[in-house]
Design a protein around this motif. Structure first.
Motif, PDB file in Angstrom:
ATOM      1  N   LYS A  66     -34.815 -59.243  59.263  1.00 17.88           N
ATOM      2  CA  LYS A  66     -36.265 -59.314  59.374  1.00 17.88           C
ATOM      3  C   LYS A  66     -36.903 -57.941  59.549  1.00 17.88           C
ATOM      4  CE  LYS A  66     -36.356 -63.951  61.426  1.00 17.88           C
ATOM      5  NZ  LYS A  66     -36.766 -64.747  62.611  1.00 17.88           N
ATOM      6  N   LEU A  67     -38.164 -57.859  59.121  1.00 19.82           N
ATOM      7  CA  LEU A  67     -38.919 -56.619  59.282  1.00 19.82           C
ATOM      8  C   LEU A  67     -39.050 -56.227  60.747  1.00 19.82           C
ATOM      9  CD1 LEU A  67     -41.777 -57.026  56.647  1.00 19.82           C
ATOM     10  CD2 LEU A  67     -40.173 -55.113  56.772  1.00 19.82           C
ATOM     11  N   SER A  68     -39.223 -57.196  61.623  1.00 19.67           N
ATOM     12  CA  SER A  68     -39.378 -56.878  63.045  1.00 19.67           C
ATOM     13  C   SER A  68     -38.154 -56.138  63.579  1.00 19.67           C
ATOM     14  CB  SER A  68     -39.618 -58.153  63.856  1.00 19.67           C
ATOM     15  OG  SER A  68     -38.556 -59.082  63.674  1.00 19.67           O
ATOM     16  N   ASP A  69     -36.970 -56.553  63.147  1.00 15.55           N
ATOM     17  CA  ASP A  69     -35.743 -55.875  63.573  1.00 15.55           C
ATOM     18  C   ASP A  69     -35.625 -54.500  62.927  1.00 15.55           C
ATOM     19  OD1 ASP A  69     -34.829 -57.979  65.205  1.00 15.55           O
ATOM     20  OD2 ASP A  69     -33.978 -59.020  63.476  1.00 15.55           O
ATOM     21  N   LEU A  70     -35.914 -54.424  61.644  1.00 16.56           N
ATOM     22  CA  LEU A  70     -35.838 -53.145  60.934  1.00 16.56           C
ATOM     23  C   LEU A  70     -36.769 -52.120  61.568  1.00 16.56           C
ATOM     24  CD1 LEU A  70     -35.859 -54.597  57.302  1.00 16.56           C
ATOM     25  CD2 LEU A  70     -33.920 -53.436  58.384  1.00 16.56           C
ATOM     26  N   GLN A  71     -37.986 -52.560  61.896  1.00 15.45           N
ATOM     27  CA  GLN A  71     -38.974 -51.660  62.495  1.00 15.45           C
ATOM     28  C   GLN A  71     -38.542 -51.209  63.888  1.00 15.45           C
ATOM     29  OE1 GLN A  71     -42.935 -53.462  60.205  1.00 15.45           O
ATOM     30  NE2 GLN A  71     -42.390 -54.227  62.209  1.00 15.45           N
ATOM     31  N   GLU A  72     -37.947 -52.115  64.640  1.00 12.21           N
ATOM     32  CA  GLU A  72     -37.462 -51.761  65.979  1.00 12.21           C
ATOM     33  C   GLU A  72     -36.347 -50.729  65.893  1.00 12.21           C
ATOM     34  OE1 GLU A  72     -35.194 -53.852  69.796  1.00 12.21           O
ATOM     35  OE2 GLU A  72     -36.143 -55.099  68.260  1.00 12.21           O
ATOM     36  N   TRP A  73     -35.415 -50.929  64.973  1.00 16.13           N
ATOM     37  CA  TRP A  73     -34.288 -50.003  64.846  1.00 16.13           C
ATOM     38  C   TRP A  73     -34.739 -48.632  64.351  1.00 16.13           C
ATOM     39  CZ3 TRP A  73     -31.421 -54.230  61.606  1.00 16.13           C
ATOM     40  CH2 TRP A  73     -31.039 -55.273  62.461  1.00 16.13           C
ATOM     41  N   ALA A  74     -35.756 -48.613  63.469  1.00 15.90           N
ATOM     42  CA  ALA A  74     -36.224 -47.345  62.904  1.00 15.90           C
ATOM     43  C   ALA A  74     -37.206 -46.632  63.823  1.00 15.90           C
ATOM     44  CB  ALA A  74     -36.879 -47.582  61.548  1.00 15.90           C
ATOM     45  N   GLY A  75     -37.875 -47.392  64.685  1.00 18.07           N
ATOM     46  CA  GLY A  75     -38.835 -46.792  65.595  1.00 18.07           C
ATOM     47  C   GLY A  75     -40.244 -46.730  65.052  1.00 18.07           C
ATOM     48  N   HIS A  76     -40.490 -47.318  63.890  1.00 14.87           N
ATOM     49  CA  HIS A  76     -41.855 -47.391  63.345  1.00 14.87           C
ATOM     50  C   HIS A  76     -41.927 -48.499  62.299  1.00 14.87           C
ATOM     51  CE1 HIS A  76     -40.969 -45.487  59.419  1.00 14.87           C
ATOM     52  NE2 HIS A  76     -40.193 -44.644  60.080  1.00 14.87           N
ATOM     53  N   GLY A  77     -43.168 -48.812  61.879  1.00 14.71           N
ATOM     54  CA  GLY A  77     -43.391 -49.961  61.005  1.00 14.71           C
ATOM     55  C   GLY A  77     -43.642 -49.644  59.554  1.00 14.71           C
ATOM     56  N   ARG A  78     -43.370 -48.390  59.136  1.00 17.59           N
ATOM     57  CA  ARG A  78     -43.567 -48.064  57.716  1.00 17.59           C
ATOM     58  C   ARG A  78     -42.311 -48.472  56.939  1.00 17.59           C
ATOM     59  NH1 ARG A  78     -44.473 -42.370  54.576  1.00 17.59           N
ATOM     60  NH2 ARG A  78     -45.439 -43.283  52.712  1.00 17.59           N
ATOM     61  N   PHE A  79     -42.128 -49.770  56.901  1.00 16.62           N
ATOM     62  CA  PHE A  79     -40.938 -50.369  56.310  1.00 16.62           C
ATOM     63  C   PHE A  79     -41.378 -51.437  55.309  1.00 16.62           C
ATOM     64  CE2 PHE A  79     -36.658 -49.755  58.432  1.00 16.62           C
ATOM     65  CZ  PHE A  79     -35.900 -50.041  57.312  1.00 16.62           C
ATOM     66  N   ILE A  80     -40.653 -51.585  54.230  1.00 20.48           N
ATOM     67  CA  ILE A  80     -40.901 -52.647  53.259  1.00 20.48           C
ATOM     68  C   ILE A  80     -39.593 -53.372  53.000  1.00 20.48           C
ATOM     69  CG2 ILE A  80     -41.551 -53.203  50.870  1.00 20.48           C
ATOM     70  CD1 ILE A  80     -43.524 -50.930  50.933  1.00 20.48           C
ATOM     71  N   ARG A  81     -39.652 -54.682  53.050  1.00 17.55           N
ATOM     72  CA  ARG A  81     -38.471 -55.502  52.778  1.00 17.55           C
ATOM     73  C   ARG A  81     -38.556 -56.033  51.353  1.00 17.55           C
ATOM     74  NH1 ARG A  81     -36.817 -61.087  55.999  1.00 17.55           N
ATOM     75  NH2 ARG A  81     -34.944 -61.554  54.773  1.00 17.55           N
ATOM     76  N   PHE A 110     -39.143 -65.556  52.881  1.00 13.40           N
ATOM     77  CA  PHE A 110     -37.993 -64.836  52.344  1.00 13.40           C
ATOM     78  C   PHE A 110     -36.694 -65.631  52.350  1.00 13.40           C
ATOM     79  CE2 PHE A 110     -40.314 -61.301  51.261  1.00 13.40           C
ATOM     80  CZ  PHE A 110     -39.532 -60.214  50.902  1.00 13.40           C
ATOM     81  N   ASP A 111     -36.508 -66.525  53.299  1.00 12.54           N
ATOM     82  CA  ASP A 111     -35.290 -67.333  53.274  1.00 12.54           C
ATOM     83  C   ASP A 111     -35.292 -68.260  52.059  1.00 12.54           C
ATOM     84  OD1 ASP A 111     -34.083 -66.316  55.649  1.00 12.54           O
ATOM     85  OD2 ASP A 111     -35.504 -67.495  56.829  1.00 12.54           O
ATOM     86  N   ALA A 112     -36.448 -68.850  51.768  1.00 15.65           N
ATOM     87  CA  ALA A 112     -36.559 -69.703  50.583  1.00 15.65           C
ATOM     88  C   ALA A 112     -36.401 -68.885  49.304  1.00 15.65           C
ATOM     89  CB  ALA A 112     -37.899 -70.432  50.583  1.00 15.65           C
ATOM     90  N   ILE A 113     -36.944 -67.672  49.308  1.00 15.36           N
ATOM     91  CA  ILE A 113     -36.806 -66.782  48.151  1.00 15.36           C
ATOM     92  C   ILE A 113     -35.342 -66.430  47.926  1.00 15.36           C
ATOM     93  CG2 ILE A 113     -37.287 -64.429  47.345  1.00 15.36           C
ATOM     94  CD1 ILE A 113     -40.072 -64.793  48.793  1.00 15.36           C
ATOM     95  N   THR A 114     -34.634 -66.169  49.022  1.00 17.39           N
ATOM     96  CA  THR A 114     -33.201 -65.880  48.920  1.00 17.39           C
ATOM     97  C   THR A 114     -32.458 -67.053  48.304  1.00 17.39           C
ATOM     98  OG1 THR A 114     -33.282 -64.415  50.847  1.00 17.39           O
ATOM     99  CG2 THR A 114     -31.127 -65.289  50.229  1.00 17.39           C
ATOM    100  N   GLY A 115     -32.805 -68.268  48.728  1.00 19.18           N
ATOM    101  CA  GLY A 115     -32.144 -69.455  48.202  1.00 19.18           C
ATOM    102  C   GLY A 115     -32.448 -69.720  46.745  1.00 19.18           C
ATOM    103  N   LEU A 116     -33.653 -69.336  46.304  1.00 17.67           N
ATOM    104  CA  LEU A 116     -34.056 -69.589  44.918  1.00 17.67           C
ATOM    105  C   LEU A 116     -33.660 -68.452  43.982  1.00 17.67           C
ATOM    106  CD1 LEU A 116     -35.488 -71.214  42.741  1.00 17.67           C
ATOM    107  CD2 LEU A 116     -37.663 -70.263  43.530  1.00 17.67           C
ATOM    108  N   SER A 117     -34.309 -67.310  44.126  1.00 14.81           N
ATOM    109  CA  SER A 117     -34.060 -66.221  43.173  1.00 14.81           C
ATOM    110  C   SER A 117     -32.928 -65.292  43.595  1.00 14.81           C
ATOM    111  CB  SER A 117     -35.338 -65.402  42.965  1.00 14.81           C
ATOM    112  OG  SER A 117     -35.802 -64.854  44.195  1.00 14.81           O
ATOM    113  N   GLY A 118     -32.732 -65.125  44.913  1.00 19.79           N
ATOM    114  CA  GLY A 118     -31.657 -64.244  45.356  1.00 19.79           C
ATOM    115  C   GLY A 118     -30.288 -64.766  44.959  1.00 19.79           C
TER     116      GLY A 118
END
Length: 219
Positions: free
Chosen positions: A52-67, A115-123
């Motif tokens: 999730k973006l929330s985890d990615l942002q926490e690990w990186a220390g900022h929110g300029r992240f795109i999933r 995104f979970d549904a997207i993963t199941g369909l197109s991913g």
């Protein structure tokens, strides 16, 4: 210009956009190790499933992240990708990533909750279609066709059918009805698919993969 770098640290130092394309189970370790270099001057992108973006942002220390969730047809320039922007990613950031991933196929924007549904369909979806192509080709062989011809016809038929949906703008059901003449060969084949629960199997397949993605995101 393409530059060769000997290690991850040097790559990050020399980049304005950093794309994390690693297995989901090691994303936290990689991002955390590079955190001192991941200032908000750098646009960060993750293609790791279920993170999730929330985890990615926490690990990186900022929110300029795109999933981004791409899929394997990116290898031939036909990816179906979806992206979601983090807290401080700008419209310009999104436009840049849309341009980058647009070079390997098509990309949509969606809320991360999908995104979970997207993963199941197109991913995961390409694998379902590979299986369908293989099964259609096997059917052709069973009906008497040489293997190479059967596989070529099955592959091109799937490609052509997908192109018709995209280019015609018609609903797939309408296109199906257009080719299924009364008492003909196509409706006889469709009847067998329906007797085997074809629609339900595909729907359940997407839901099962989406549920598995949700399990990953909860870890």
């Amino acid at each position: 210009m393409i530059e060769m770098n000997s290690g991850g640290v040097q790559v990050v130092e020399n980049s304005d956009v950093v794309i994390f394309s690693v297995k989901p189970q090691v994303v936290q370790k990689v991002v955390s190790q590079l955190k001192p270099l991941l200032t908000e001057k750098k646009l960060l992108v993750s293609v790791a499933a279920g993170i999730k973006l929330s985890d990615l942002q926490e690990w990186a220390g900022h929110g300029r992240f795109i999933r981004v969730m791409p899929n394997t047809p990116a290898a031939v320039g036909e990816a179906a990708s979806v992206m979601s922007l983090g807290d401080t990613a700008t419209k310009e950031d999104g436009d840049l990533i849309a341009e980058l991933f647009g070079a390997i196929g098509k990309i949509w924007r969606a809320d991360e909750k999908h995104f979970d549904a997207i993963t199941g369909l197109s991913g995961s979806g390409p694998a379902y279609i590979f299986l369908a192509i293989e099964a259609m080709a096997d059917g052709g062989v069973a009906a008497g066709l040489p293997r190479d011809l059967a596989l070529g016809l099955a592959s091109q038929t799937v490609l052509g059918a997908a192109s018709m949906v995209i280019k015609s703008g018609k609903h797939p059901g309408q296109l199906k009805d257009d080719v299924a003449s009364p008492g003909g060969t196509t409706i006889a084949g469709i009847h067998e698919l329906e007797r085997g629960g074809f629609r339900g199997i595909l729907m359940n397949t997407v839901v099962a993969a989406a549920n598995r993605s949700r399990e990953f995101s909860k870890r």
